[in-house]
Design a protein around this motif. Structure first.
Motif, PDB file in Angstrom:
ATOM      1  N   THR A 151       0.847  -1.185   0.000  1.00  0.00           N
ATOM      2  CA  THR A 151       0.000   0.000   0.000  1.00  0.00           C
ATOM      3  C   THR A 151       0.887   1.241   0.000  1.00  0.00           C
ATOM      4  O   THR A 151       1.657   1.461   0.937  1.00  0.00           O
ATOM      5  N   PRO A 152       0.820   2.049  -1.070  1.00  0.00           N
ATOM      6  CA  PRO A 152       1.740   3.186  -1.153  1.00  0.00           C
ATOM      7  C   PRO A 152       1.440   4.245  -0.104  1.00  0.00           C
ATOM      8  O   PRO A 152       0.303   4.430   0.329  1.00  0.00           O
ATOM      9  N   GLU A 153       2.493   4.920   0.322  1.00  0.00           N
ATOM     10  CA  GLU A 153       2.362   6.087   1.179  1.00  0.00           C
ATOM     11  C   GLU A 153       2.936   7.282   0.420  1.00  0.00           C
ATOM     12  O   GLU A 153       3.636   7.126  -0.579  1.00  0.00           O
ATOM     13  N   VAL A 154       2.619   8.461   0.889  1.00  0.00           N
ATOM     14  CA  VAL A 154       3.147   9.670   0.260  1.00  0.00           C
ATOM     15  C   VAL A 154       4.663   9.708   0.414  1.00  0.00           C
ATOM     16  O   VAL A 154       5.204   9.489   1.505  1.00  0.00           O
ATOM     17  N   LEU A 155       5.361   9.963  -0.686  1.00  0.00           N
ATOM     18  CA  LEU A 155       6.799  10.229  -0.648  1.00  0.00           C
ATOM     19  C   LEU A 155       6.967  11.736  -0.738  1.00  0.00           C
ATOM     20  O   LEU A 155       6.640  12.347  -1.760  1.00  0.00           O
ATOM     21  N   ASP A 156       7.450  12.322   0.337  1.00  0.00           N
ATOM     22  CA  ASP A 156       7.518  13.779   0.428  1.00  0.00           C
ATOM     23  C   ASP A 156       8.967  14.238   0.514  1.00  0.00           C
ATOM     24  O   ASP A 156       9.685  13.884   1.463  1.00  0.00           O
ATOM     25  N   VAL A 157       9.390  14.991  -0.474  1.00  0.00           N
ATOM     26  CA  VAL A 157      10.740  15.557  -0.525  1.00  0.00           C
ATOM     27  C   VAL A 157      10.613  17.041  -0.210  1.00  0.00           C
ATOM     28  O   VAL A 157       9.898  17.772  -0.905  1.00  0.00           O
ATOM     29  N   ARG A 158      11.301  17.485   0.838  1.00  0.00           N
ATOM     30  CA  ARG A 158      11.063  18.841   1.317  1.00  0.00           C
ATOM     31  C   ARG A 158      12.375  19.598   1.519  1.00  0.00           C
ATOM     32  O   ARG A 158      13.199  19.251   2.363  1.00  0.00           O
ATOM     33  N   ASP A 159      12.585  20.623   0.697  1.00  0.00           N
ATOM     34  CA  ASP A 159      13.716  21.557   0.838  1.00  0.00           C
ATOM     35  C   ASP A 159      15.072  20.854   0.875  1.00  0.00           C
ATOM     36  O   ASP A 159      15.969  21.231   1.640  1.00  0.00           O
ATOM     37  N   VAL A 160      15.243  19.846   0.035  1.00  0.00           N
ATOM     38  CA  VAL A 160      16.491  19.075   0.026  1.00  0.00           C
ATOM     39  C   VAL A 160      17.594  19.862  -0.682  1.00  0.00           C
ATOM     40  O   VAL A 160      17.434  20.322  -1.814  1.00  0.00           O
ATOM     41  N   THR A 161      18.718  19.986   0.001  1.00  0.00           N
ATOM     42  CA  THR A 161      19.893  20.680  -0.535  1.00  0.00           C
ATOM     43  C   THR A 161      21.095  19.747  -0.444  1.00  0.00           C
ATOM     44  O   THR A 161      21.331  19.121   0.589  1.00  0.00           O
ATOM     45  N   VAL A 162      21.844  19.646  -1.542  1.00  0.00           N
ATOM     46  CA  VAL A 162      23.050  18.825  -1.593  1.00  0.00           C
ATOM     47  C   VAL A 162      24.178  19.672  -2.161  1.00  0.00           C
ATOM     48  O   VAL A 162      24.014  20.322  -3.194  1.00  0.00           O
ATOM     49  N   ARG A 163      25.313  19.651  -1.473  1.00  0.00           N
ATOM     50  CA  ARG A 163      26.478  20.413  -1.929  1.00  0.00           C
ATOM     51  C   ARG A 163      27.679  19.488  -2.055  1.00  0.00           C
ATOM     52  O   ARG A 163      27.865  18.595  -1.229  1.00  0.00           O
ATOM     53  N   PHE A 164      28.485  19.720  -3.083  1.00  0.00           N
ATOM     54  CA  PHE A 164      29.738  19.009  -3.278  1.00  0.00           C
ATOM     55  C   PHE A 164      30.859  20.033  -3.415  1.00  0.00           C
ATOM     56  O   PHE A 164      30.900  20.773  -4.395  1.00  0.00           O
ATOM     57  N   ALA A 165      31.736  20.089  -2.410  1.00  0.00           N
ATOM     58  CA  ALA A 165      32.900  20.982  -2.453  1.00  0.00           C
ATOM     59  C   ALA A 165      32.506  22.402  -2.858  1.00  0.00           C
ATOM     60  O   ALA A 165      33.138  23.037  -3.701  1.00  0.00           O
TER      61      ALA A 165
END
Length: 269
Positions: free
Chosen positions: A7-21
């Motif tokens: 049974t699927p649930e909501v996948l919530d991506v919120r304000d994701v920040t990724v930095r490399f060097a």
């Protein structure tokens, strides 16, 4: 045999920040994958799509922001724990051509095994029964994605499109509630693309899971997706239905360039 509710649930991506060097690969990215939907994540090369998938599957940890599946936060979990919660992923490139289709699909069942090493090694009746049940389920999934006739065939002898579907089926063998498809038709010819699109439709209908896909084939995206999120230089520049996104001026600029957009007008869409 299904050892986990799908049974699927909501996948919530919120304000994701990724930095490399010092380079910001994702900049406060937010979107939501509705239960049971097909959601496409698109954008030009270098937009941050693969980085986002790596965050969702636990390979990267973001500098900021959260990822939640229902009430469970995934952001700091290891990849195997995220997979155990029902998030499965395919990769752009074919991971292996070793063994048979059955061998590869049984790898996807490994995380669901309850028999201990000793029971399996000694072939105790309980372990044998479980192994047989897993093999039966793997065969069902092979049939679902069109690999039934090849179940006992070496993967190395299959066509490129069928080998890509082995990756797809192996992810399904984890019994996920959310399936992350990373360029599922990359490198395929037209017939293989159409066949894979039909497989995605079938899997969604039969298993009721949510699908998040990264794909450069815009025709496929427009036919399959319920919602589309567009990234450019690590930021969300558009979100909406396929028709809304394909007419968004910012999306046209990202894909075609400002001059091409101005020259093409409505025809560019």
């Amino acid at each position: 045999m299904n050892d986990r509710t799908t049974t699927p649930e909501v996948l919530d991506v919120r304000d994701v920040t990724v930095r490399f060097a010092g380079l910001t690969a994702l900049d406060t990215v937010s979107f939501t994958v509705a239960p049971g939907s097909v959601h496409a994540l698109i954008g030009p090369n270098g937009a941050g799509k693969s980085t986002c998938f790596n965050v969702l599957s636990g390979l990267y940890r973001p500098a900021a922001g959260t990822v939640r599946l229902g009430d469970t936060e995934l952001t700091r979990l290891a990849p195997h724990r995220i997979a155990a919660l029902g998030v499965a992923r395919t990769f752009q490139n074919i991971v292996t051509t070793e063994g048979t289709v059955a061998d590869n699909l049984m790898l996807g069942r490994h995380a669901l095994s309850r028999a201990g090493f000793a029971a399996s090694a000694l072939r105790l009746p309980s372990a044998v029964r479980e192994q047989r049940a897993h093999l039966d389920r793997a065969r069902e999934i092979a049939e679902l994605v069109g690999l039934g006739p090849h179940f006992d065939s070496p993967v190395a002898l299959l066509s490129y499109g069928d080998r890509k579907r082995v990756e797809f089926a192996r992810a399904l063998c984890l019994e996920p509630s959310v399936l992350l498809l990373d360029e599922p038709v990359a490198g395929m010819n037209g017939a293989e693309r159409a066949r894979t699109a039909e497989v995605v439709r079938t899997v969604r209908a039969e298993l009721g899971l949510s699908v998040l896909l990264v794909e450069h084939d815009m025709g496929l995206v427009m036919r399959l997706a319920d919602e589309v999120t567009v990234l450019d230089f690590g930021r969300v520049i558009a979100h909406g239905s396929p028709d809304e996104v394909r007419r968004d001026p910012g999306v046209l600029r990202a894909y075609l360039g400002t001059e091409a957009t101005e020259a093409g007008g409505e025809d560019a869409a």
